[in-house]
Write an enzyme that holds these catalytic residues in place. Sequence first.
Site, PDB file in Angstrom:
ATOM      1  N   ASP A  30       2.261  -2.508  13.163  1.00  0.00           N
ATOM      2  CA  ASP A  30       2.313  -1.722  11.404  1.00  0.00           C
ATOM      3  C   ASP A  30       4.199  -1.613  11.579  1.00  0.00           C
ATOM      4  O   ASP A  30       5.135  -2.155  10.966  1.00  0.00           O
ATOM      5  CB  ASP A  30       1.110  -0.590  11.094  1.00  0.00           C
ATOM      6  CG  ASP A  30       1.594  -1.191   9.842  1.00  0.00           C
ATOM      7  OD1 ASP A  30       2.498  -1.628   9.613  1.00  0.00           O
ATOM      8  OD2 ASP A  30       0.580   0.010   9.138  1.00  0.00           O
ATOM      9  N   GLY A  89      -0.218   2.919   6.362  1.00  0.00           N
ATOM     10  CA  GLY A  89       0.466   2.700   6.534  1.00  0.00           C
ATOM     11  C   GLY A  89       1.954   2.456   6.969  1.00  0.00           C
ATOM     12  O   GLY A  89       2.785   1.853   7.595  1.00  0.00           O
ATOM     13  N   ARG A 134       8.585  -8.586   7.688  1.00  0.00           N
ATOM     14  CA  ARG A 134       8.486  -7.997   6.059  1.00  0.00           C
ATOM     15  C   ARG A 134       8.739  -8.791   5.463  1.00  0.00           C
ATOM     16  O   ARG A 134       8.452  -9.768   4.726  1.00  0.00           O
ATOM     17  CB  ARG A 134       9.470  -6.374   5.695  1.00  0.00           C
ATOM     18  CG  ARG A 134       9.121  -6.503   4.558  1.00  0.00           C
ATOM     19  CD  ARG A 134       9.987  -5.351   4.048  1.00  0.00           C
ATOM     20  NE  ARG A 134      10.162  -4.270   4.585  1.00  0.00           N
ATOM     21  CZ  ARG A 134       8.860  -3.018   4.172  1.00  0.00           C
ATOM     22  NH1 ARG A 134       8.350  -3.679   2.797  1.00  0.00           N
ATOM     23  NH2 ARG A 134       8.861  -1.824   5.097  1.00  0.00           N
ATOM     24  N   GLY A 167       1.962  -5.508   3.185  1.00  0.00           N
ATOM     25  CA  GLY A 167       0.891  -4.642   3.265  1.00  0.00           C
ATOM     26  C   GLY A 167       0.091  -4.522   2.177  1.00  0.00           C
ATOM     27  O   GLY A 167       0.120  -4.032   1.432  1.00  0.00           O
ATOM     28  N   ASP A 194       0.771  -1.340   0.065  1.00  0.00           N
ATOM     29  CA  ASP A 194       0.558  -0.138  -0.064  1.00  0.00           C
ATOM     30  C   ASP A 194       0.925   1.217  -0.018  1.00  0.00           C
ATOM     31  O   ASP A 194       0.059   2.140  -0.381  1.00  0.00           O
ATOM     32  CB  ASP A 194      -0.971  -0.180   1.134  1.00  0.00           C
ATOM     33  CG  ASP A 194      -1.412  -1.697   1.041  1.00  0.00           C
ATOM     34  OD1 ASP A 194      -2.836  -1.015   0.536  1.00  0.00           O
ATOM     35  OD2 ASP A 194      -1.422  -2.119   2.180  1.00  0.00           O
TER      36      ASP A 194
HETATM   37  P1  ADP Z   1       5.468  -3.106   1.902  1.00  0.00           P
HETATM   38  O1  ADP Z   1       4.651  -3.686   2.018  1.00  0.00           O
HETATM   39  O2  ADP Z   1       6.147  -4.573   1.964  1.00  0.00           O
HETATM   40  O3  ADP Z   1       6.003  -1.928   2.503  1.00  0.00           O
HETATM   41  P2  ADP Z   1       5.103  -0.446  -0.383  1.00  0.00           P
HETATM   42  O4  ADP Z   1       4.253  -0.440  -1.133  1.00  0.00           O
HETATM   43  O5  ADP Z   1       4.323  -0.096   1.127  1.00  0.00           O
HETATM   44  O6  ADP Z   1       5.623  -2.291   0.464  1.00  0.00           O
HETATM   45  O7  ADP Z   1       6.903   0.001  -0.505  1.00  0.00           O
HETATM   46  C1  ADP Z   1       7.637   0.079   0.885  1.00  0.00           C
HETATM   47  C2  ADP Z   1       8.411   1.017   0.923  1.00  0.00           C
HETATM   48  O8  ADP Z   1       9.133   1.235  -0.420  1.00  0.00           O
HETATM   49  C3  ADP Z   1       7.504   2.698  -0.061  1.00  0.00           C
HETATM   50  O9  ADP Z   1       7.503   3.660   1.116  1.00  0.00           O
HETATM   51  C4  ADP Z   1       8.893   2.444  -1.224  1.00  0.00           C
HETATM   52  O10 ADP Z   1       8.430   4.597  -1.469  1.00  0.00           O
HETATM   53  C5  ADP Z   1       9.778   2.326  -1.377  1.00  0.00           C
HETATM   54  N1  ADP Z   1      10.513   1.969  -1.967  1.00  0.00           N
HETATM   55  C6  ADP Z   1       9.961   2.147  -3.665  1.00  0.00           C
HETATM   56  N2  ADP Z   1      10.636   1.606  -4.402  1.00  0.00           N
HETATM   57  C7  ADP Z   1      11.555   1.258  -3.602  1.00  0.00           C
HETATM   58  C8  ADP Z   1      13.426   0.363  -3.934  1.00  0.00           C
HETATM   59  N3  ADP Z   1      13.525   0.420  -4.905  1.00  0.00           N
HETATM   60  N4  ADP Z   1      14.151   0.512  -2.781  1.00  0.00           N
HETATM   61  C9  ADP Z   1      13.562   0.698  -1.968  1.00  0.00           C
HETATM   62  N5  ADP Z   1      12.648   1.530  -0.971  1.00  0.00           N
HETATM   63  C10 ADP Z   1      11.391   1.470  -2.710  1.00  0.00           C
HETATM   64 MG    MG Z   2       4.709  -0.865   3.272  1.00  0.00          MG
END
Ligand code: ADP
Ligand code: MG
Length: 413
Positions: A175, A391, A182, A110, A78
């Site tokens: 959260d 989140g 993770r 998430g 998300d």
């Molecule tokens: P998760 O559910 O695993 O937390 P998310 O979509 O919430 O997945 O992503 C977590 C974070 O990773 C987001 O805040 C996003 O900005 C960041 N993000 C996006 N691309 C990358 C990348 N290439 N490397 C590290 N973080 C990234």
């Molecule tokens: Mg997240």
Amino acid sequence: DGVLVSQLSRPCRMMLLVNPQSGKGQALTLYNNHIQRMLNEAGVPHTLVITERQNHARELVKEADLSQWDALVIMSGDGLLFEVINGLLERPDWEQAIQTPLGILPGGSGNALAASIHHYSGSSPVSSEELLLSCGFLLCKGLVSRMDLVSIHLSSSPRLFSFLSLAWGFVADVDIESEKYRHVGAARFTVGTLVRLASLRVYKGRLAYLPASEDYNNQEGLRNNVTLHCNNQTLSLDLCHPSRDSVRQNTFHNSCHSNNSLKVRRTESTVSKSPSKALSGPPDSLLLPLDQPLPVDWVAVQEEDFVLMLAMYQSHLAEDLFAAPDAAPDDGVIHLFYVRAGISRAALLKLFLAMEKGAHLGTNCQHLVYVKVRALRLEPFSPKGIITVDGEVVEYGPVQAEVHRGLGRLITG
Ligand code: ADP
Ligand code: MG
């Protein structure tokens, strides 16, 4: 244009943003193994964009030529959609930009919105790869619904927009603490919940809300003007300009301070769009500044000791947390839950276990309160703590929120 459901145009030009680091780090593999072929077979041409860092997606959609795209789809958790929505609403042409249909494919740990979309389609619950396939299928169908977005005010950060949740206390702590699990994927919330239960604590603060009225569902497009009545004086407030009017209200308040029967009467009227073009995103018609007293027709919760506060605007908080069974993507309602302090560990665990099937409201838990609202304000007393929006950790401190019905568009299939 009042169309509630529409169909993505064909061929649809789709930008697919994939976060290779989300969840267990498998989003790209999942794309290659399942999604690429599915979209190609359905005749959905798409351009793959691999995000490189935090805020990459936000910057990208802020600058993008949106006339080139019929849909923006993210494959991540998300968190990435949160970036995209806020990027769109930061644009000078936000009003047009936020009309871009948005889609989500679960690739993170998430995946609350993906689980919600799957639920709205009427299918029975699934998880992991089955959820991905279901969301891929719904994406190919390409039905677009309106989606509520909630504006979030914090004491010193810029205003944010949220599509999923605002949390404080137990849920917010789980959260964020569970981010270190993770690698176990969606199970991270279960692990986190058990760990937090062992050190259950009380969170002190003040909570207030504006209840959603029963007839609200049929009043799209209406805004509220508030009329104050005091000592035979009347003051009309245009809440589209809360800061300007709050000064007037304060002056009025002071001139009436000896009269404690001050009443606020809500009058519905159709107000044209805000003239303040400088503000990016829609104006908040229900909120006064955080340092001002609450509008008088708000309800102040008597308790100040909580275990959690959770405001939801989609059905699922995680793949296996069906937290707001009543929620629809465009019901214009914030589903507010709070749990009062005094609940036992066993009872709280029971609530979370029941939530998997959305049965927690039927457990008759005396400590759980559920109310449908349009706006809320939370003022935590402790100087440190965690508040999450969709989140993601945001500035800790006083926070208030207002729902904007159907502001965005979501591909729900
Ligand atoms: P998760 O559910 O695993 O937390 P998310 O979509 O919430 O997945 O992503 C977590 C974070 O990773 C987001 O805040 C996003 O900005 C960041 N993000 C996006 N691309 C990358 C990348 N290439 N490397 C590290 N973080 C990234
Ligand atoms: Mg997240």
